[in-house]
Design a protein around this motif. Structure first.
Motif, PDB file in Angstrom:
ATOM      1  N   LEU A   1       0.864  -1.182   0.000  1.00 30.12           N
ATOM      2  CA  LEU A   1       0.000   0.000   0.000  1.00 30.12           C
ATOM      3  C   LEU A   1       0.898   1.229   0.000  1.00 30.12           C
ATOM      4  CD1 LEU A   1      -2.899   1.094   0.151  1.00 30.12           C
ATOM      5  CD2 LEU A   1      -2.660   1.069   2.647  1.00 30.12           C
TER       6      LEU A   1
ATOM      7  N   ARG B   1      -5.648  -0.285  -3.482  1.00 32.63           N
ATOM      8  CA  ARG B   1      -6.806  -0.882  -2.796  1.00 32.63           C
ATOM      9  C   ARG B   1      -7.790  -1.486  -3.799  1.00 32.63           C
ATOM     10  NH1 ARG B   1      -7.263  -0.088   2.539  1.00 32.63           N
ATOM     11  NH2 ARG B   1      -6.016   1.542   3.534  1.00 32.63           N
TER      12      ARG B   1
ATOM     13  N   LEU C   1      -3.183  -5.721   3.127  1.00 27.62           N
ATOM     14  CA  LEU C   1      -2.423  -4.582   2.632  1.00 27.62           C
ATOM     15  C   LEU C   1      -1.303  -4.281   3.609  1.00 27.62           C
ATOM     16  CD1 LEU C   1      -5.447  -2.426   1.487  1.00 27.62           C
ATOM     17  CD2 LEU C   1      -3.839  -3.614   0.017  1.00 27.62           C
TER      18      LEU C   1
END
Length: 141
Positions: free
Chosen positions: A59, A75, A91
């Protein structure tokens, strides 16, 4: 459990994998694909080949911890990967992983085309290793 790390990039996506004991992450490959749908198909194929049971997707947060367009895209891609692979997705904050990857490549004197080809897989390895270390630490509490 076999876990696959994913470092999403604009042109190249690095993949890494860990051993069943979740001790060590190693680079798997780099996927060069611009089209998100084809990229997801290729990642899903590599996950199936590797018998991955969990995907860890980097992320890309800003240095202040906020999330910009890249994080939103990561995402969205992670959600599409979960839908395609039916695997759980986690993530993982990837701040600093590309810098760490470049430092590792400096230490091994990897230069030129070899460096460009390796940096994304090494970054995926750093993301996955960070995740493994965090999981191990949390189990020890």
């Amino acid at each position: 459990m076999v876990i696959m790390g994913v470092d999403l990039g604009k042109a190249r996506t690095g993949l890494a994998i860990c051993d069943r004991a979740e001790m060590l992450a190693v680079p798997l490959c780099v996927v060069e694909e611009h089209n998100r749908e084809r990229l997801i198909d290729k990642i899903a194929e590599k996950a199936a080949e590797s018998k991955a049971e969990l995907l860890v997707v980097g992320l890309p947060k800003n240095m202040d911890g906020s999330e910009g367009e890249s994080a939103v895209s990561a995402r969205e891609t992670a959600a599409l990967l979960a839908e395609k692979t039916k695997l759980p997705i986690e993530l993982c904050d990837e701040r600093g992983t590309t810098i760490t990857a470049h430092n590792y490549l400096n230490e091994t004197n990897t230069r030129g085309k070899k460096r460009k080809a390796a940096v994304d897989a090494v970054a995926a390895t750093v993301i996955l290793q960070n995740h493994l270390d965090k999981r191990r630490h949390n189990r020890q509490k």
